[in-house]
Design a protein around this motif. Sequence first.
Motif, PDB file in Angstrom:
ATOM      1  N   ARG A 279      12.177  21.737  61.130  1.00  0.00           N
ATOM      2  CA  ARG A 279      10.885  21.842  61.820  1.00  0.00           C
ATOM      3  C   ARG A 279      10.895  23.010  62.796  1.00  0.00           C
ATOM      4  O   ARG A 279       9.940  23.789  62.865  1.00  0.00           O
ATOM      5  CB  ARG A 279      10.579  20.526  62.535  1.00  0.00           C
TER       6      ARG A 279
ATOM      7  N   LEU B 129       6.149  21.694  56.036  1.00  0.00           N
ATOM      8  CA  LEU B 129       6.571  21.227  57.359  1.00  0.00           C
ATOM      9  C   LEU B 129       5.493  21.484  58.396  1.00  0.00           C
ATOM     10  O   LEU B 129       5.193  20.626  59.233  1.00  0.00           O
ATOM     11  CB  LEU B 129       7.866  21.924  57.787  1.00  0.00           C
TER      12      LEU B 129
ATOM     13  N   SER C 221       3.226  18.699  60.482  1.00  0.00           N
ATOM     14  CA  SER C 221       3.238  18.733  61.937  1.00  0.00           C
ATOM     15  C   SER C 221       1.820  18.825  62.491  1.00  0.00           C
ATOM     16  O   SER C 221       1.470  18.149  63.449  1.00  0.00           O
ATOM     17  CB  SER C 221       4.060  19.921  62.434  1.00  0.00           C
TER      18      SER C 221
END
Length: 149
Positions: A16, A137, A141
Amino acid sequence: MRLLRSTDLALRVLMRLAVAGESTPTTRDVAAGMDVPYTHLAKVVAELQHMGLLTARRGRGGGLNLTEQGRTASVGAVVRAFEGDGDVVDCEGPTPCPLNSACRLRGALRRAQEAFFASLDPITVTDIAAEPTGALLLGISRAAGTPGP
């Protein structure tokens, strides 16, 4: 072989942060984005910081950043650090195995474990966060409300 939850979280945090760009998500942001308890993730972040793979700043303007060492870290080294170098099976436990003195299984499992780690050694954090994983990712998020770049 099954990875510990902390190992899984450590790899996901590093991935991340590898795609975070200029943003500096907080531990709470990352925990929310991964849908994991903050307390669990905080322990993992502390260990990753101790290993020199990320920096964590508190307070206003704080957040998590991947270090250069974190970007080039070997996935095998991270997995070894979190998994430890113990045997796959506990032959010496509370009830020691009666085959302990002449067992060939323990050595075979140890070699298999090392082969697993060795296969991850040449892979870096940057490698596992490369496209198409990086975009995914970031999308996850943002959907969870954590800041993107």
